[in-house]
Design an enzyme around this catalytic site. Sequence first.
Site, PDB file in Angstrom:
ATOM      1  N   ASN A   1       0.876  -1.167   0.000  1.00  0.00           N
ATOM      2  CA  ASN A   1       0.000   0.000   0.000  1.00  0.00           C
ATOM      3  C   ASN A   1       0.919   1.224   0.000  1.00  0.00           C
ATOM      4  O   ASN A   1       1.473   1.580   1.032  1.00  0.00           O
ATOM      5  CB  ASN A   1      -0.875  -0.043   1.266  1.00  0.00           C
ATOM      6  CG  ASN A   1      -1.747   1.179   1.412  1.00  0.00           C
ATOM      7  OD1 ASN A   1      -1.795   2.026   0.524  1.00  0.00           O
ATOM      8  ND2 ASN A   1      -2.423   1.284   2.545  1.00  0.00           N
TER       9      ASN A   1
ATOM     10  N   LYS B   1       0.230   4.241  -0.401  1.00  0.00           N
ATOM     11  CA  LYS B   1      -0.398   5.445   0.181  1.00  0.00           C
ATOM     12  C   LYS B   1      -0.098   6.671  -0.701  1.00  0.00           C
ATOM     13  O   LYS B   1      -0.064   6.538  -1.917  1.00  0.00           O
ATOM     14  CB  LYS B   1       0.060   5.618   1.643  1.00  0.00           C
ATOM     15  CG  LYS B   1      -0.197   4.348   2.453  1.00  0.00           C
ATOM     16  CD  LYS B   1      -0.115   4.547   3.936  1.00  0.00           C
ATOM     17  CE  LYS B   1      -0.360   3.218   4.640  1.00  0.00           C
ATOM     18  NZ  LYS B   1      -0.396   3.333   6.081  1.00  0.00           N
TER      19      LYS B   1
ATOM     20  N   HIS C   1      -9.746   1.438   4.559  1.00  0.00           N
ATOM     21  CA  HIS C   1      -8.503   1.577   5.337  1.00  0.00           C
ATOM     22  C   HIS C   1      -8.757   2.547   6.494  1.00  0.00           C
ATOM     23  O   HIS C   1      -9.529   3.496   6.352  1.00  0.00           O
ATOM     24  CB  HIS C   1      -7.392   2.101   4.425  1.00  0.00           C
ATOM     25  CG  HIS C   1      -6.049   2.042   5.075  1.00  0.00           C
ATOM     26  ND1 HIS C   1      -5.643   2.975   6.002  1.00  0.00           N
ATOM     27  CD2 HIS C   1      -5.029   1.151   4.963  1.00  0.00           C
ATOM     28  CE1 HIS C   1      -4.432   2.650   6.425  1.00  0.00           C
ATOM     29  NE2 HIS C   1      -4.032   1.556   5.807  1.00  0.00           N
TER      30      HIS C   1
ATOM     31  N   GLU D   1      -7.133   4.911   7.554  1.00  0.00           N
ATOM     32  CA  GLU D   1      -6.855   6.318   7.222  1.00  0.00           C
ATOM     33  C   GLU D   1      -8.036   6.943   6.479  1.00  0.00           C
ATOM     34  O   GLU D   1      -8.244   8.153   6.540  1.00  0.00           O
ATOM     35  CB  GLU D   1      -5.549   6.413   6.417  1.00  0.00           C
ATOM     36  CG  GLU D   1      -4.351   6.177   7.333  1.00  0.00           C
ATOM     37  CD  GLU D   1      -3.141   5.547   6.692  1.00  0.00           C
ATOM     38  OE1 GLU D   1      -3.062   5.515   5.449  1.00  0.00           O
ATOM     39  OE2 GLU D   1      -2.263   5.061   7.443  1.00  0.00           O
TER      40      GLU D   1
ATOM     41  N   GLU E   1      -5.913  -4.826  10.395  1.00  0.00           N
ATOM     42  CA  GLU E   1      -4.882  -3.838  10.674  1.00  0.00           C
ATOM     43  C   GLU E   1      -5.215  -3.114  11.976  1.00  0.00           C
ATOM     44  O   GLU E   1      -6.017  -2.171  11.970  1.00  0.00           O
ATOM     45  CB  GLU E   1      -4.803  -2.812   9.542  1.00  0.00           C
ATOM     46  CG  GLU E   1      -4.515  -3.431   8.189  1.00  0.00           C
ATOM     47  CD  GLU E   1      -3.891  -2.410   7.223  1.00  0.00           C
ATOM     48  OE1 GLU E   1      -2.778  -2.668   6.765  1.00  0.00           O
ATOM     49  OE2 GLU E   1      -4.505  -1.365   6.980  1.00  0.00           O
TER      50      GLU E   1
ATOM     51  N   GLY F   1       2.054   2.189  10.795  1.00  0.00           N
ATOM     52  CA  GLY F   1       3.059   3.241  10.671  1.00  0.00           C
ATOM     53  C   GLY F   1       3.739   3.611  11.975  1.00  0.00           C
ATOM     54  O   GLY F   1       4.435   4.620  12.047  1.00  0.00           O
TER      55      GLY F   1
ATOM     56  N   SER G   1       2.960  -2.178  10.414  1.00  0.00           N
ATOM     57  CA  SER G   1       4.410  -2.239  10.679  1.00  0.00           C
ATOM     58  C   SER G   1       5.030  -3.598  10.344  1.00  0.00           C
ATOM     59  O   SER G   1       5.948  -4.036  11.041  1.00  0.00           O
ATOM     60  CB  SER G   1       4.713  -1.831  12.123  1.00  0.00           C
ATOM     61  OG  SER G   1       4.272  -0.504  12.361  1.00  0.00           O
TER      62      SER G   1
HETATM   63  P1  PGA Z   1       2.470   0.215   7.705  1.00  0.00           P
HETATM   64  O1  PGA Z   1       1.052   0.439   6.997  1.00  0.00           O
HETATM   65  O2  PGA Z   1       3.036  -1.075   7.155  1.00  0.00           O
HETATM   66  O3  PGA Z   1       3.292   1.417   7.315  1.00  0.00           O
HETATM   67  O4  PGA Z   1       2.219   0.130   9.161  1.00  0.00           O
HETATM   68  C1  PGA Z   1       0.169  -0.624   6.750  1.00  0.00           C
HETATM   69  C2  PGA Z   1      -1.114  -0.104   6.141  1.00  0.00           C
HETATM   70  O5  PGA Z   1      -1.562   0.965   6.557  1.00  0.00           O
HETATM   71  O6  PGA Z   1      -1.696  -0.724   5.246  1.00  0.00           O
END
Ligand code: PGA
Length: 250
Positions: free
Chosen positions: A8, A10, A99, A101, A169, A175, A213
Amino acid sequence: MKKLIAGNWKMSGTIDTAKKLIADIVNGIHEEPDLAEKCDFLVCPPFLHIYAARHAIQTVDTVMLGGQDCFLKDNGAHTGDVSARMLVDSGCKYVILGHSERRGFHNESSVFISRKVKMAHEQGLIAIVCVGETEEDRDEGEQEEVVALQLRESLPDTVTAENTVIAYEPVWAIGTGKTALPQDVKDMHAFIRKQLGRRVDNPEKMKILYGGSMKPENAADLLATPNVDGGLIGGASLKASEFLGIARAA
Ligand code: PGA
């Protein structure tokens, strides 16, 4: 089940870095054919980079493409939105929906997300539906309730084991460098599998990814956990060596 290693990207990079990143991933897979035997690869670039990424590689078979969202209508007066049909037209097979976000920054509810998932299905996309609890939910011991409700409300009646992938998640792990404890991942993935049994005939065939992460150093343990069928990877998917390192760990 073959693991799905999904990046992803982003809101990162430029057209040039997107082209280079996907080319590096494809070259890396060609150099290590074992990887493609064990894993399917997917990358989800920003919308404006999808077309460029697709044309930077010879074939989209080695690495599939996906969008990071789509709208619930397939055409028309929806300023700023992108349709599932447009994603298909740009070479996408998948779309990430719900997601955290988007649930957070864009106030998307599960019911709204389910309408997008339905549109994705109608256009032939595989929807990666994200669910996960916040830190407060977990502190209160409410993670299962929260995830069960998100699943119930985010999955439309078009859901099948083939047209949908679930990404678990935990919001506090995205993140942040923190990952869920192996036992918690194991419990939650088993719980999700059980919940899916209420929605599809063959829940064992639906892929459930872990996200939050994930990196080469923790991927072996996470991906060896029962009911973890792959990863949805943010930060570590922006470097070909780390993304492929995660696949190697599978
Ligand atoms: P990350 O993000 O691996 O940077 O924690 C995962 C995601 O949001 O899909």
